[in-house]
Each structure stands twice: as C-alpha cells, then as structure tokens.
Design a protein around this motif. Structure first.
Motif, PDB file in Angstrom:
ATOM      1  N   ASP A 382     132.596  41.340  77.983  1.00 26.35           N
ATOM      2  CA  ASP A 382     132.433  40.010  78.577  1.00 26.35           C
ATOM      3  C   ASP A 382     131.325  40.049  79.625  1.00 26.35           C
ATOM      4  N   PRO A 383     130.082  40.372  79.204  1.00 20.59           N
ATOM      5  CA  PRO A 383     129.010  40.569  80.174  1.00 20.59           C
ATOM      6  C   PRO A 383     128.463  39.258  80.725  1.00 20.59           C
ATOM      7  N   GLY A 384     127.859  39.376  81.901  1.00 17.80           N
ATOM      8  CA  GLY A 384     127.151  38.248  82.473  1.00 17.80           C
ATOM      9  C   GLY A 384     125.747  38.143  81.905  1.00 17.80           C
ATOM     10  N   VAL A 385     124.985  37.176  82.411  1.00 20.36           N
ATOM     11  CA  VAL A 385     123.644  36.888  81.919  1.00 20.36           C
ATOM     12  C   VAL A 385     122.637  37.171  83.029  1.00 20.36           C
ATOM     13  N   LEU A 386     121.565  37.873  82.691  1.00 25.99           N
ATOM     14  CA  LEU A 386     120.499  38.165  83.643  1.00 25.99           C
ATOM     15  C   LEU A 386     119.414  37.107  83.531  1.00 25.99           C
ATOM     16  N   VAL A 387     119.145  36.402  84.630  1.00 23.85           N
ATOM     17  CA  VAL A 387     118.003  35.495  84.737  1.00 23.85           C
ATOM     18  C   VAL A 387     116.922  36.253  85.495  1.00 23.85           C
ATOM     19  N   LEU A 388     115.777  36.469  84.852  1.00 21.32           N
ATOM     20  CA  LEU A 388     114.791  37.433  85.355  1.00 21.32           C
ATOM     21  C   LEU A 388     113.400  36.819  85.428  1.00 21.32           C
ATOM     22  N   SER A 389     112.737  37.047  86.564  1.00 24.49           N
ATOM     23  CA  SER A 389     111.348  36.624  86.721  1.00 24.49           C
ATOM     24  C   SER A 389     110.449  37.375  85.749  1.00 24.49           C
ATOM     25  N   ARG A 390     109.570  36.636  85.103  1.00 22.81           N
ATOM     26  CA  ARG A 390     108.614  37.290  84.204  1.00 22.81           C
ATOM     27  C   ARG A 390     107.588  38.110  84.987  1.00 22.81           C
ATOM     28  N   PHE A 391     107.586  37.989  86.328  1.00 22.37           N
ATOM     29  CA  PHE A 391     106.647  38.731  87.160  1.00 22.37           C
ATOM     30  C   PHE A 391     107.272  39.974  87.790  1.00 22.37           C
ATOM     31  N   ALA A 392     108.494  40.294  87.411  1.00 19.80           N
ATOM     32  CA  ALA A 392     109.103  41.564  87.806  1.00 19.80           C
ATOM     33  C   ALA A 392     108.694  42.629  86.796  1.00 19.80           C
ATOM     34  N   GLY A 393     108.467  43.848  87.275  1.00 18.74           N
ATOM     35  CA  GLY A 393     108.125  44.915  86.343  1.00 18.74           C
ATOM     36  C   GLY A 393     109.191  45.107  85.284  1.00 18.74           C
ATOM     37  N   ALA A 394     110.455  44.861  85.632  1.00 18.08           N
ATOM     38  CA  ALA A 394     111.568  45.050  84.703  1.00 18.08           C
ATOM     39  C   ALA A 394     111.489  44.129  83.496  1.00 18.08           C
ATOM     40  N   ALA A 395     110.733  43.031  83.596  1.00 19.07           N
ATOM     41  CA  ALA A 395     110.645  42.087  82.478  1.00 19.07           C
ATOM     42  C   ALA A 395     110.015  42.718  81.247  1.00 19.07           C
ATOM     43  N   ALA A 396     109.155  43.710  81.438  1.00 17.48           N
ATOM     44  CA  ALA A 396     108.519  44.374  80.291  1.00 17.48           C
ATOM     45  C   ALA A 396     109.533  45.130  79.449  1.00 17.48           C
ATOM     46  N   GLN A 397     110.636  45.570  80.068  1.00 16.10           N
ATOM     47  CA  GLN A 397     111.661  46.318  79.334  1.00 16.10           C
ATOM     48  C   GLN A 397     112.873  45.469  78.965  1.00 16.10           C
ATOM     49  N   LEU A 398     113.217  44.503  79.803  1.00 15.08           N
ATOM     50  CA  LEU A 398     114.463  43.752  79.609  1.00 15.08           C
ATOM     51  C   LEU A 398     114.236  42.336  79.100  1.00 15.08           C
ATOM     52  N   GLY A 399     112.994  41.993  78.804  1.00 21.24           N
ATOM     53  CA  GLY A 399     112.658  40.614  78.463  1.00 21.24           C
ATOM     54  C   GLY A 399     113.356  40.064  77.239  1.00 21.24           C
ATOM     55  N   GLU A 400     113.679  40.917  76.267  1.00 22.86           N
ATOM     56  CA  GLU A 400     114.328  40.428  75.047  1.00 22.86           C
ATOM     57  C   GLU A 400     115.751  39.966  75.300  1.00 22.86           C
ATOM     58  N   GLY A 401     116.403  40.544  76.295  1.00 22.17           N
ATOM     59  CA  GLY A 401     117.791  40.188  76.535  1.00 22.17           C
ATOM     60  C   GLY A 401     117.997  39.236  77.692  1.00 22.17           C
TER      61      GLY A 401
END
Length: 472
Positions: A382-401
């Motif tokens: 029952d996971p939550g949802v990540l709302v992520l800035s496209r300008f965070a470095g993490a977006a390159a790895q986590l952008g699909e989810g």
C-alpha cells in the motif's frame, strides 16, 4: 590494498552509539574507510582563537577521523562567505543571491591552503585521496603543489551550472581549471556532467573524448556521472524497526483518518519551499472538497542561520504558513503543520510510511536523497505516491514512477497532489516498484564502489598532444 583518505568540509564518521541519524553519504564513506582503511579528514565544527594546525584524532566504529579547528574569520569568509554565499547560490542557478567579495575568495583559498598543509603529512605513498564537494574545489591543486603525486578524486554533490551562469563568477575559468588537478571527478547526473564538458571545451579549450576523458594541457581527467543512492537495505530495515513502527502509529493516530502529505527538507531556498506552500494553497483553493481530508506536514530543520538569505526564507515560510492556516483552518483542522526541527532517520522512516504523498519539489538539486528515502520507507502492499521536481537529480532515476512536476508552477503542483491522492492501489504499486528497483540496484554502495573503482584503477596516460597557451 590502497588506503583511502577522505577529505570533506565536515567529518561525519560514525559513533559506536549511532542511533540511525547518520546520512547516506556518511554511511557510504564510513563503509569505504572500514573496507580500505585510512582517515576521514575535515573541519571539527569548532572555532579557535588562532589556527595552529593541531589535529584531533579519533577512532570509532572502525573509522579513524582527523579534524582541525578553524578561526572565526575562516568560518565567516570560507564557509559562510565563499562556499555558501557565492558558490552555493550560483551553482543552484540563483545568481540573484550570489555575493562576490574578494575577502570571501581570499578566505576560501586560505582555508584550502590550511587543509592542504595539515593533511599532506598524513598521506602516504600508495594512498588514494577522495575530496568531497564545492567547499574544496582547489584542494587537489594545492596538494599537487605540495608534492602529492597520489591518485586524487573529487565528487561534486551539487549541480554544475550551465556555462553562461558559471561565467557570472569572477575567475570562473580559474576555478574550473583547478578540476584538472584531479584524476577522476564525479557528478550526480548526466546533465551536470555535460555542463562541465561544455564549459571545459568552450571556455578552457579542453578536448573531450568519448570515454569521458578530458584533456587540458598536460593534464587528463576522467569525468563521469555517478548518481548517489541510499543504503536501501538498511533504510528498509529501519522502516520496520520498533522506533519507525511507533512513529508510524503516532502519525496515523494524529492524522485521525486524514491523508498525510509530507515534505522533509533542510531550510534552504534551493528546496522550493515557498513555491511548495503556494502550490498546496492552490490545491486547497481549487479543491474545497479535499479540505479537512488532508494536511501537509513540512519538516524543515534550519541551516546556515547566520546567512541573511536563510534568515529571510525562514521568515517568509513562517509568514506563508500562518497566512494559509489563517485562511483555511477550522477548529478541528490545520492545513499545514510546519516543524523546524530534524528527526533521526528511523523515526523519519515511520513518518514517511504514514504519508500518502511525498512532496520533493526543489527548484534545483544535485540529487535529493529524501525522494529515495520516501520510496524505500513505503509499505509494498500500500505505497504512497512520490511527487517529484523534474529539476531534482533524482528525477533522472525515478522519473518513470514519480509524478513529475515543474516546481515553479503552482497549478502543476496542485494537479499533481490531486492525482496522487486519487491514484488507485494497483497504479501506486506499479509506480513504486519501478522506483524501488532503482533504489535497491543503484544504492549508496553501488555509487561509492563505482567511483572508487575508477579512482583506484591505476592508469598510465598516453602521451598528450601539445596545445597552444591561448587554449589554457
């Protein structure tokens, strides 16, 4: 086996009584030091009346640390000044906040000289040196000047800005040239790496090779993108610890059936906290049916409190939180819980798990490990949802989810919050699994090993072509 000498502004070596508060970078570097032996060298955090080069050695949890005290003038000019009032805003694209003072630049060079003078006698013939972050761009060159022929690596944990922005820094070319004293330099993303290549080629006249080698004069450096991760296994274990379970229950009890939206950020203008509050305010305004069904918990421990721009953002956020709460709160509901303190990582893991939505919306960030921690803390069923800035470095790895947004757009943030709150369980699990696969695969040990393998691989450079003095 080569010893590893880690050098950073502050030393975060573990203690035997560590209770889970140690950050991901400290975990990775401590593991590397235990594996290879060596020393973690840096500033103690203490101020002395007169710098004398005295080194305080300590050994704890298998890691040897060596720290020095700095003078008050050093702290003001090197740390509060050049590092955090000149380089930090500029490298986060905030040239409007960058301050250029000769005293700052002089203090920065002086402290790097002091680091070089003090650490140089500790470096033995076969040691490998790994320098961390923007506080110490010139340290590799200063060690070379003192006869250090060892392999030296440098990792930048913040963005490398586009060349037009970097050129607003006086003597930008001189700073960039100092990177060529290193054997390996690392960045979190391909974007930051390409920005470095662009500056090196167009402003320094360097030659870029397909294998990541960059040549300038008689120096050749390997530059690579190497995104840092978290200790996923350890963090998942922490999320299931008694402390985390208690924090989860307390959070759920205090929510009284409402959905929790969480943000966890150091109090810094690069994190986009004002924009986040405005996006959440837009959500409350446009979706009155969701009011009293949710609340935003924003954890923002203060940092760099003596720097004026940080004082201003704290004041602005306090005013904005009060304004939103004043406009929308009811006797039994407050839309924003704004907390100015930090929490141990195992306790945070429980709070993350209790949150239906994680808001990680920096305006610009080298990586942002909170995004990965939020993912790792979730309940797989029952996971939550990540709302992520496209300008965070993490977006390159986590952008699909993740649900990617432009953090400057209050409208996009509002829409993303609605999307996250209304997302079905199967879709949440699918997206979480995509992100968790990456968090587990490219973890902090993977990051550290990838860099140190490149650094410890002894290379015999081919003869370099002569280049004209004008190009250097």
């Amino acid at each position: 086996m080569n010893r590893l000498i880690v050098i950073s502004n502050r030393v975060s070596a573990p203690t035997d009584s560590n209770s889970g508060a140690q950050g991901g970078l400290a975990v990775a570097l401590s593991a590397a030091l235990r594996e290879n032996g060596g020393i973690w060298f840096g500033w103690s955090g203490e101020v002395t009346d007169k710098f004398d080069g005295h080194i305080n050695f300590q050994r704890s949890a298998g890691v040897t640390s060596a720290t020095i005290d700095l003078e008050a003038q050093d702290l003001e000019e090197y740390y509060n000044g050049y590092a955090n009032r000149t380089l930090w805003p500029l490298f986060h694209y905030r040239i409007d906040l960058a301050e250029y003072e000769r005293e700052f630049a002089g203090g920065y060079q002086r402290v790097n000289d002091r680091f070089a003078d003090t650490v140089r006698p500790l470096i033995e013939g076969d040691d490998v040196v790994w320098i961390q972050d923007y506080h110490m761009f010139p340290l590799g060159e200063k060690l070379r000047e003192r006869g250090c022929g060892n392999r030296i690596g440098f990792f930048l944990h913040i963005p490398w800005p586009p060349r037009r922005l970097l050129n607003t820094l006086p003597e930008a070319a001189e700073l960039a040239k100092k990177m060529f004293a290193y054997d390996v330099i690392g960045f979190h993303t391909q974007e930051w790496l390409e920005s470095f290549f662009d500056f090196a080629e167009k402003d320094l006249g360097a030659t870029i090779h397909e294998n990541g080698m960059v040549e300038l004069g008689d120096r050749r450096v390997l530059a690579l993108a190497d995104p840092i991760g978290i200790d996923a296994k350890e963090f998942v274990e922490g999320a299931n610890s008694p402390t985390a379970r208690l924090a989860f229950r307390q959070m759920r009890d205090s929510a009284v059936g409402r959905d929790v939206i969480i943000g966890v950020d150091r109090l810094d203008y690069s994190k986009g906290l004002e924009e986040r509050f405005r996006g959440y305010e837009r959500f409350l305004d446009k979706h009155p049916e969701e009011r009293k069904e949710v609340f935003l918990l924003q954890i923002a421990p203060p940092s760099r409190g003596t720097v004026e721009s940080y004082q201003k953002i704290r004041s602005a956020l306090e005013g904005l939180a009060g304004k939103i709460n004043g406009a929308y709160a009811d006797v039994d509901w407050v839309p924003i819980r704004y907390v100015n303190q930090g929490y141990p990582r195992d306790q945070l893991a429980g709070i993350y798990r209790a949150a239906r939505v994680g808001l990680v919306t920096p305006l610009r960030d080298g990586m942002n490990l909170v995004a990965k921690e939020y993912v790792a803390a979730q309940d797989p069923d029952d996971p939550g949802v990540l709302v992520l800035s496209r300008f965070a470095g993490a977006a390159a790895q986590l952008g699909e989810g993740a649900v990617l947004i432009n953090p400057y757009s209050a409208e996009e943030m509002s829409d993303a919050i609605v999307t996250a709150l209304r997302m079905g369980r199967e879709e949440r699990i699918r997206r979480w699994r995509l992100m968790m696969d990456n968090v587990e695969k490219e973890d902090v040990i993977w990051w550290r090993k990838r860099f140190t393998d490149a650094l410890m691989e002894e290379q015999t450079p081919a003869p370099l072509p002569e280049i004209s003095p004008a190009a250097t």
